[in-house]
Design a protein around this motif. Sequence first.
Motif, PDB file in Angstrom:
ATOM      1  N   ALA A 231     -21.217 -31.232   7.116  1.00 24.89           N
ATOM      2  CA  ALA A 231     -20.873 -30.909   8.504  1.00 24.89           C
ATOM      3  C   ALA A 231     -19.579 -31.601   8.917  1.00 24.89           C
ATOM      4  N   TYR A 232     -19.369 -32.855   8.464  1.00 26.45           N
ATOM      5  CA  TYR A 232     -18.119 -33.554   8.742  1.00 26.45           C
ATOM      6  C   TYR A 232     -16.935 -32.770   8.176  1.00 26.45           C
ATOM      7  N   VAL A 233     -17.063 -32.338   6.929  1.00 21.75           N
ATOM      8  CA  VAL A 233     -15.973 -31.615   6.272  1.00 21.75           C
ATOM      9  C   VAL A 233     -15.688 -30.299   6.994  1.00 21.75           C
ATOM     10  N   PRO A 268     -32.293 -19.213   9.254  1.00 17.90           N
ATOM     11  CA  PRO A 268     -32.210 -20.465   8.497  1.00 17.90           C
ATOM     12  C   PRO A 268     -30.786 -20.905   8.194  1.00 17.90           C
ATOM     13  N   ALA A 269     -29.911 -19.963   7.816  1.00 18.19           N
ATOM     14  CA  ALA A 269     -28.540 -20.354   7.476  1.00 18.19           C
ATOM     15  C   ALA A 269     -27.776 -20.841   8.696  1.00 18.19           C
ATOM     16  N   SER A 270     -27.856 -20.095   9.803  1.00 22.84           N
ATOM     17  CA  SER A 270     -27.090 -20.472  10.990  1.00 22.84           C
ATOM     18  C   SER A 270     -27.700 -21.662  11.730  1.00 22.84           C
ATOM     19  N   LEU A 271     -28.896 -22.069  11.343  1.00 20.84           N
ATOM     20  CA  LEU A 271     -29.524 -23.251  11.929  1.00 20.84           C
ATOM     21  C   LEU A 271     -29.462 -24.458  10.990  1.00 20.84           C
ATOM     22  N   ASP A 272     -28.862 -24.279   9.827  1.00 19.54           N
ATOM     23  CA  ASP A 272     -28.733 -25.359   8.852  1.00 19.54           C
ATOM     24  C   ASP A 272     -27.682 -26.351   9.362  1.00 19.54           C
ATOM     25  N   SER A 273     -28.048 -27.606   9.515  1.00 23.72           N
ATOM     26  CA  SER A 273     -27.126 -28.590  10.073  1.00 23.72           C
ATOM     27  C   SER A 273     -25.898 -28.792   9.190  1.00 23.72           C
ATOM     28  N   GLY A 279     -22.552 -22.976  12.264  1.00 21.28           N
ATOM     29  CA  GLY A 279     -23.928 -22.671  12.631  1.00 21.28           C
ATOM     30  C   GLY A 279     -24.113 -22.877  14.122  1.00 21.28           C
ATOM     31  N   TRP A 280     -25.255 -22.462  14.628  1.00 22.17           N
ATOM     32  CA  TRP A 280     -25.538 -22.638  16.057  1.00 22.17           C
ATOM     33  C   TRP A 280     -25.670 -24.121  16.375  1.00 22.17           C
ATOM     34  N   ARG A 281     -24.966 -24.543  17.420  1.00 21.84           N
ATOM     35  CA  ARG A 281     -25.067 -25.922  17.909  1.00 21.84           C
ATOM     36  C   ARG A 281     -25.654 -25.872  19.315  1.00 21.84           C
TER      37      ARG A 281
END
Length: 407
Positions: A231-233, A268-273, A279-281
């Motif tokens: 997520a940082y990258v 699942p993919a768009s909710l993967d942190s 993804g959805w935030r």
Amino acid sequence: MTRLIAECSGRPGPWKIAAMVLSLALGMAAGADSLANFSRFSEPERTLRLRPDDAMALTTAEDRRRALVDPTATDIPVMATIARTALRSEPLTPVALRQLAVAEVMAGRQASSDRLLDLAHRLSRRELGTSWLLINRSLDQGDAAGLARSFDEALTTSAGAAELLSPALVDGLFDEGVRGALVPYIRSDRPWMPAFLRSAAAGPDAVSNTALMILAAGGLPDTPRYADTDAYVLTGLAARRDFPLAARYLRKAVRLPAGFTTNGAVGPASLDSRAGPFGWRFKDGAEGSALAGDGNAIIVRAEADRRVPVSDRILLLAPGRYALNLRGEVPDGRAPATAEVALRCIGSSTTDLIVGPAVIGTTSGPVNLPFAVPADCPAQRVEIVATGKAIDGEGELTLSDWRIDRL
């Protein structure tokens, strides 16, 4: 490593700046691992008044002096004399050997300097100044593997090494040879690597090179220590607007389905942190919030008469005509809220794709929002803004059946 070596040998670049920063800290780092020698380290001049040949005090004072003034040719005899005095007092003192190695190389005696440096290294793997000279020797020799090995050893064994050395290593990631030499240390999950990668991803000039290095490693180790690194990258790549590399990273390093950045679904993919901003935030604040609902749904909430951004994500739609489909419904027994769904280009002159933005109210019927993505719109941001419609307290709305269709 040709470019990297050229940069080090010419005008001051990031590696030379890092060397100066390191030299300022060497006096503080030397001997810090031994509490018994603290007074010799903290007040070397005072110690030298009592014991003029004290090895630790001599070498610490010399490091601090050279941190303020770079040595010149006229300093060589003084440096060598101080180092030899320290060695007579305490033979095989690593810091003194390192300082003598510096004097020897400045005098043009490279072979002698190398022997002294190697001896200092064999005596102590925790002496940061020796590690830095080994790193620079690897640079001079074009030895990327040796450079990575010295960084790994220093970052693993020396307290404070990460703060001093990591910025220099981050600056070196533009070099493909350096990145390739670090790949085995990602795969072997070295203890310093997670923090280093997060630091590199935070730098706008290094995040793309960080992503390329992780891709070369085949992704990150599946351990909790790397839980937030992807997520940082991806956050850094989005900020840099390097969307082609972000798409590749999502597919090859995070291994999420390629289509999840174009279908708009809440799954699942768009909710993967690990997907970061792709993804959805969801925000959770006092005036409004959002969370994933059952199935393909987002539940939004807002306090009465409050208009609050509650959720967003980035899509990677190709140019063309589309329609965003969803459904809005107030759950039974809940006070109502409405939601505005906006879709905007990132990094182009085009702003709103869905003009309005579209307001979704309390109807349970489907909502169809057509839009067109122009050629200069490489990525798009979806944003949901909730407004509470309750007389008092919190209103709620469920946005379900998210789907993007190509027209």
